[in-house]
Write a protein that holds these residues in place. Structure first.
Motif: not given
Length: 512
Positions: A96, A98, A269, A272-273, A276, A322, A454
């Motif tokens: 990922t 992210s 991170g 954010a992943s 997504e 991810t 992000t």
């Protein structure tokens, strides 16, 4: 295919029926080719992330090859786990971007390739941070935290998130590189478009394998020109130099190290992943012609991604795991949404990891070809995101504003964050009245920087807040139609329940 009329209608979306649905099982030979196509689709990101990490860590050639192979192994195993005992969507798992930002920040804090810490020590710090962040994601998933938010995530919010997934990836180096060979990139894009959009009705081969044909045609031309000495685009030496069998073991770089500030940064991170992936689940359901995922499927998907992150930390990728947006785009272009095909592709990834020459082959694919592939894949993702708006009354000004503001904020604010000088954000946050003492803490400032940098997190959060605070009826917001197309709670049966009940929900064998 031997499908009932009801099943055919269920997989029809706007007149575009997928060739193989989630439960379908194409013949083995065809599945191997389709699975290989999925593998080739994710090659660009799976190589790009470890190459970036290897550069900042100061890895030598042997270590870099080992890192790439580890990525393939983790991706294959995580994909099998997700498609079998996770959310059971035909969705590929892999590295990922992210988590790449936090990883680079951690390495920089340790001095980078030319600093005091050795490359393996820096990798061990990354491993520790990823393991803890992954464990937290396991809790977030299986405790149902994201699932509880689903009723507040309307189609306009999902449209912003999915659209930004595609738009945010347009800046990958395979696309924007200044010295890009646009002839080769253009040829790849034209071939994929030709086979998937213009010739798909003439032959099932064109319909099912546009990516394989497009990549293969462009690569063959590049190889012939390179061998003939016209250009120097394809270098086959990595294949000859690769070992026949590559050994990959847990903790191959050493035992993980755990530092609080690094864990906090990696957690951002991971968050954010997860956002997504939440959008990816809706996207893949849309591509496959299925109803929107229920909260139980979302929870199990994110929980399994957390397990994948822990596994990635144990194996030492220096990155997480991810859902892969590229492969969701491939489903839309090929019409192949079979879970079985993705599982076959996962086995191909695992094989590639251990067989040296196969892994080396992917490194010979020129960046322009990968860039042309990405242009087609990411465009498909953007289109799928915008198609979510069919459920929303776009004659209402509040919806137009939420959409526009979410997209613009998601694209502009991260650009602002990336343009700040090192330490500028921390200094600015420390001067905020009342809260400055807390916001200025390096770990807190770094977390805010990663989240605000992000696109998906910024745009999704902005759209989420506006859509839930600006007055509007459920019908105007698309929530009424959204509820109608969301799968029933009993349509997703967790693996452990299926195992205990002895139920048979295996794939159906489709005709040639």
């Amino acid at each position: 295919m031997t499908e009932s009329d009801d099943a055919t209608e269920a997989r029809t979306d706007g007149g575009n029926m997928v060739t193989y649905g989630i439960e379908d099982k194409p013949p083995l030979g065809k599945s191997v080719l389709l699975g290989t196509q999925h593998w080739l689709t994710m090659v660009g990101s799976t190589i790009a992330i470890p190459l970036v990490l290897a550069g900042v860590l100061g890895f030598n050639g042997g270590q870099t090859a080992q890192l790439i192979a580890t990525f393939f192994l983790v991706s294959g195993i995580a994909t099998l786990a997700q498609t079998t005992i996770g959310n059971k969507y035909p969705i590929v798992q892999g590295g990922t971007f992210s988590m790449l930002g936090p990883a680079i920040a951690i390495v920089a804090a340790l001095g980078g390739a030319g600093g005091g810490a050795s490359s393996t020590v820096m990798m061990r710090e990354l491993q520790g941070a990823i393991i803890v962040a992954g464990a937290v994601e396991v809790l977030i998933g299986y405790l149902g935290i994201f699932g509880r938010l689903k009723k507040y995530m309307g189609p306009i919010v999902i449209a912003v998130v999915i659209t930004l997934i595609g738009l945010a990836l347009i800046s990958v180096p395979q696309i924007i590189s200044a010295n890009q060979n646009w002839y080769l990139a253009g040829l790849t894009l034209v071939l994929i478009t030709l086979f998937s959009q213009y010739l798909d009705d003439y032959s099932q081969v064109f319909k099912l394998f546009p990516v394989l044909l497009g990549l293969g045609g462009a690569y063959l031309l590049a190889l012939v020109l390179s061998v003939a000495g016209v250009v120097n685009i394809v270098d086959l030496s990595p294949i000859a130099e690769a070992p026949l069998v590559r050994v990959i073991t847990p903790f191959q770089w050493g035992m993980p190290l755990f530092t609080t500030s690094f864990i906090v940064g990696m957690f951002a991170g991971m968050l954010a992943s997860a956002i997504e992936s939440f959008g990816d689940y809706h996207s893949v359901a849309r591509m496959a012609g299925e109803g929107a995922p229920n909260k139980k499927r979302v929870n199990h998907g994110l929980g399994m991604e957390g397990i994948g992150n822990v596994f990635a930390g144990i194996m030492g990728t220096g990155n997480g795991s991810t859902s892969y947006t590229e492969n969701i785009g491939a489903i839309g272009i090929t019409g192949v949404a079979s879970r079985y095909v993705v599982q076959v592709g996962a086995l191909v990834m695992i094989l590639v990891a251990f067989v040296g020459p196969f892994g080396a082959f992917v490194t010979t694919i020129p960046n322009p070809i990968v860039g042309g592939l990405f242009l087609a894949m990411f465009a498909q993702i953007v289109g799928v995101g915008l198609s979510q708006l069919q459920h929303v009354d776009m004659n209402q000004n509040r919806n137009v504003f939420v959409l526009g503001f979410g997209l613009f904020a998601g694209l502009s604010i991260p650009q602002y964050i990336s343009g700040l000088e090192s330490g500028a954000l921390e200094t600015g946050l420390s001067n905020v009245p009342v809260f400055g003492a807390v916001l200025g803490i390096p770990e807190v400032a770094q977390t805010i920087s990663i989240v605000m940098g992000t696109e998906i997190a910024v745009g999704g959060l902005a759209a989420f807040i506006l859509d839930n605070t600006i007055p509007g009826t459920d019908e105007e917001r698309g929530l009424t139609q959204w509820e109608e197309i969301t799968e029933d709670a009993d349509e997703f049966e967790p693996f452990h329940q299926q195992l205990l009940s002895g139920g048979d929900s295996g794939p159906k064998v489709a005709d040639d």
